[in-house]
Design a protein around this motif. Structure first.
Motif, PDB file in Angstrom:
ATOM      1  N   VAL A   1       0.947  -1.156   0.031  1.00 33.26           N
ATOM      2  CA  VAL A   1      -0.037  -0.117  -0.003  1.00 33.26           C
ATOM      3  C   VAL A   1       0.793   1.268   0.047  1.00 33.26           C
ATOM      4  O   VAL A   1       1.869   1.441   0.832  1.00 33.26           O
ATOM      5  N   TYR A   2       0.683   2.160  -0.911  1.00 32.63           N
ATOM      6  CA  TYR A   2       1.332   3.448  -1.083  1.00 32.63           C
ATOM      7  C   TYR A   2       0.307   4.696  -0.837  1.00 32.63           C
ATOM      8  O   TYR A   2      -0.517   4.788  -1.568  1.00 32.63           O
ATOM      9  N   ASP A   3       0.504   4.996   0.346  1.00 29.81           N
ATOM     10  CA  ASP A   3      -0.367   6.344   0.644  1.00 29.81           C
ATOM     11  C   ASP A   3       0.561   7.688   0.580  1.00 29.81           C
ATOM     12  O   ASP A   3       1.396   8.021   1.347  1.00 29.81           O
ATOM     13  N   GLY A   4       0.191   8.559  -0.277  1.00 27.22           N
ATOM     14  CA  GLY A   4       0.849   9.768  -0.423  1.00 27.22           C
ATOM     15  C   GLY A   4       0.270  10.346  -1.627  1.00 27.22           C
ATOM     16  O   GLY A   4      -0.944  10.415  -2.130  1.00 27.22           O
ATOM     17  N   SER A   5       0.900  11.471  -2.205  1.00 27.40           N
ATOM     18  CA  SER A   5       0.423  12.230  -3.337  1.00 27.40           C
ATOM     19  C   SER A   5       1.688  11.997  -4.544  1.00 27.40           C
ATOM     20  O   SER A   5       2.793  12.224  -4.381  1.00 27.40           O
ATOM     21  N   PHE A   6       0.969  11.361  -5.739  1.00 30.50           N
ATOM     22  CA  PHE A   6       1.631  11.091  -6.625  1.00 30.50           C
ATOM     23  C   PHE A   6       1.497  11.664  -8.081  1.00 30.50           C
ATOM     24  O   PHE A   6       0.399  11.611  -8.434  1.00 30.50           O
ATOM     25  N   ILE A   7       2.476  12.292  -8.400  1.00 30.61           N
ATOM     26  CA  ILE A   7       2.447  13.269  -9.448  1.00 30.61           C
ATOM     27  C   ILE A   7       3.513  13.010 -10.389  1.00 30.61           C
ATOM     28  O   ILE A   7       4.489  12.904 -10.109  1.00 30.61           O
ATOM     29  N   GLY A   8       3.301  13.068 -11.854  1.00 29.79           N
ATOM     30  CA  GLY A   8       4.209  12.998 -12.908  1.00 29.79           C
ATOM     31  C   GLY A   8       4.100  14.313 -13.676  1.00 29.79           C
ATOM     32  O   GLY A   8       2.857  14.504 -14.130  1.00 29.79           O
ATOM     33  N   THR A   9       5.358  15.043 -13.909  1.00 25.26           N
ATOM     34  CA  THR A   9       5.044  16.209 -14.611  1.00 25.26           C
ATOM     35  C   THR A   9       6.473  16.276 -15.636  1.00 25.26           C
ATOM     36  O   THR A   9       6.344  17.346 -16.392  1.00 25.26           O
ATOM     37  N   THR A  10       7.045  15.083 -15.642  1.00 23.26           N
ATOM     38  CA  THR A  10       7.952  15.309 -16.643  1.00 23.26           C
ATOM     39  C   THR A  10       7.574  14.582 -18.007  1.00 23.26           C
ATOM     40  O   THR A  10       7.174  13.616 -18.099  1.00 23.26           O
ATOM     41  N   PRO A  11       7.886  15.294 -19.341  1.00 20.98           N
ATOM     42  CA  PRO A  11       7.278  14.660 -20.358  1.00 20.98           C
ATOM     43  C   PRO A  11       7.974  13.406 -20.842  1.00 20.98           C
ATOM     44  O   PRO A  11       9.282  13.585 -20.903  1.00 20.98           O
ATOM     45  N   GLY A  12       7.353  12.603 -21.301  1.00 11.94           N
ATOM     46  CA  GLY A  12       8.030  11.435 -22.021  1.00 11.94           C
ATOM     47  C   GLY A  12       7.971  12.008 -23.592  1.00 11.94           C
ATOM     48  O   GLY A  12       7.639  12.835 -23.769  1.00 11.94           O
TER      49      GLY A  12
END
Length: 483
Positions: free
Chosen positions: A193-204
């Protein structure tokens, strides 16, 4: 090489000492336990689950204790194959008399039921992280004899994750890996279980997308927003919007296999074209499950399961949301004042039951998408905010093909598919083929077209290859086209 008996006496004393000491340098055999959470059944007010306790070490374990916390509003109601003690939101499970010994490579399981939808966080097994990891270093037995002549320098910060494949097993590791992600990299989630704020902002890039992948037992949670953010959501330091996974300005990402649960919103894709969501399990979400927003065009949602959305706000509990209502274009209309989340494909997903609003809400201003091969289970549609169908098409030029929809109580159900025309030219030019609809004796039409006059020159088309059963009205309220 074979050593003859005549050579042994010739070994020197030093050589003999080496032979005697060598076994002492080998690492001692030890147990190494991990504990993996999985939901085994889900119902409206709770779920059943189990932990698998696995010994990945090279010696047997003689006992185990798994501890975790549940969010407020959720509690363990019963358990089996363990001895349980609970204090507030903290729960401790110790082995029973018959399952404490875990041989190297073996697994034992214990189960429990939860009242509420919250999933475990802060999990430990025998005091260590459930995903595995070393014990904290022991402090020195005696303090240094004298203080150092100068203060020690600050320890260097951990280097950002690198390499083409980055394995993570904790929320902190995942957040760090996402912050350091680069084109072509794959981030792999271990079960847990991963409890947190998960954000991706890097362009592929098209040639080197960024991938986040994991098993269904890798569960991302984020039950509440925190801090103060802007009225139009953009990544802001110190603000957590409560999304399970957020892509913002991050084209060419792939999210695959894992679970998003117990979040304010599920997966939100903002200003991120060419994103693929594949095989996700999204459930028990306060508002919408998956949202392609802010001109996130050319995306794909495929082979995923979405259920139990709108648990906090049924009126905003869409399973899949494509684009934005024109009333929100001031925030999300970043392409000529319109949210042009065009050409999104929704393929082979299972959506429902207990999706409180539409299973798929196609907003005005979007063009040319495909909705194909999905299964819609209409149980639990709340009927709030005019949400009373599987799919509401306000976009233009969509192909809706090969889907199967059913409805049964509880819920409010008017039609299988509907069109609406909130702005000029919207809700027109859409095509239905090969869809099978069972309206459960409650719905009127499989396809209800609100207006033909507003689509002059670009009519919606319902082909005869569609079928309907248990309808109070019939297949559609417009003329059927052969084919």
């Amino acid at each position: 090489m074979r050593i003859s008996r005549t050579v042994l006496p010739a070994l020197t004393a030093a050589g003999a000492a080496v032979l005697l000491l060598a076994p002492l340098t080998a690492a001692a055999a030890a147990a190494s336990l991990t504990a993996t959470f999985a939901q085994t059944s889900v119902w409206g007010s709770g779920y059943g689950a189990e932990f698998a306790v696995t010994n990945r070490g090279d010696a047997a374990a003689s006992g185990w204790v798994v501890e975790f916390d549940l969010p407020a509003g959720s509690a363990v109601s019963s358990s089996w194959d363990s001895t349980r003690t609970s204090t507030g939101q903290h729960h401790r499970f110790a082995n029973a008399s018959w399952n404490g010994a875990v041989a190297a490579g073996a697994t034992v399981r214990f189960g429990f039921n939860v009242s509420g939808t919250g999933v475990p966080v802060n999990c430990t097994v025998n005091g260590l992280p459930c995903a595995g990891g070393p014990a904290p270093s022991s402090p020195p037995s005696t303090p240094p004899s004298s203080p150092p002549s100068s203060p020690p320098s600050s320890p260097p910060s951990s280097p950002p994750p690198s390499g083409s494949i980055v394995d993570v097993s904790t929320a902190a590791q995942l957040e760090a890996a996402l912050a350091a992600a680069r084109p072509g990299q794959t981030i792999r989630l271990a079960p847990g279980v991963y409890d947190g704020s998960f954000i991706g902002t890097t362009p592929g890039t098209a040639a080197a997308p960024i991938t986040v992948t994991g098993p269904r037992t890798a569960v991302l949670t984020n039950p509440a927003s925190a801090g103060s953010g802007p009225s139009c959501p953009v990544p802001t330091p110190g603000w957590d919007p409560g999304y399970g996974f957020w892509l913002a300005g991050a084209p060419y990402w792939r999210l695959s296999g894992f679970t998003v649960a117990n979040a304010k919103k599920g997966v939100v894709v903002d200003d991120s074209p060419h994103v693929t969501l594949d095989g996700l399990y999204v459930h028990h979400i306060g508002d919408e499950g998956v949202h392609f927003r802010r001109s996130s065009s050319d995306g794909v949602l495929r082979g995923s399961t979405i259920e139990y959305t709108g648990t906090a706000q049924p009126a905003y509990g869409e399973g899949v949301y494509l684009g934005s209502a024109n009333s929100n274009w001031a925030c999300h209309g970043n392409t000529g004042g319109v949210d042009r989340s065009d050409r999104v494909q929704v393929l082979d997903n299972h959506i429902g039951p207990y999706v409180a609003a539409e299973h798929i809400d196609v907003k005005e201003g979007t063009l040319g998408g495909v909705i194909r091969g999905n299964t819609f289970d209409g149980r639990g549609i709340a009927g709030q905010n005019s949400a009373d169908s599987w799919v509401d098409v306000k976009g233009t030029g969509y192909l809706i093909q090969g889907n199967t929809g059913t409805f049964a109580p509880p819920g409010t159900f008017a039609n299988g598919y509907e069109t609406h025309n909130p702005v000029a030219g919207s809700g027109c030019g859409n095509v239905w083929r090969d869809n099978r609809s069972d309206l459960g004796g409650a719905g009127r039409y499989a396809v209800n077209v609100t207006s033909t006059s507003k689509c002059a020159g670009n009519l919606n088309v319902v082909y005869s290859s569609n079928s309907v059963t248990n309808a109070t009205g019939g297949l559609t309220n417009i003329s059927v086209t052969s084919g």
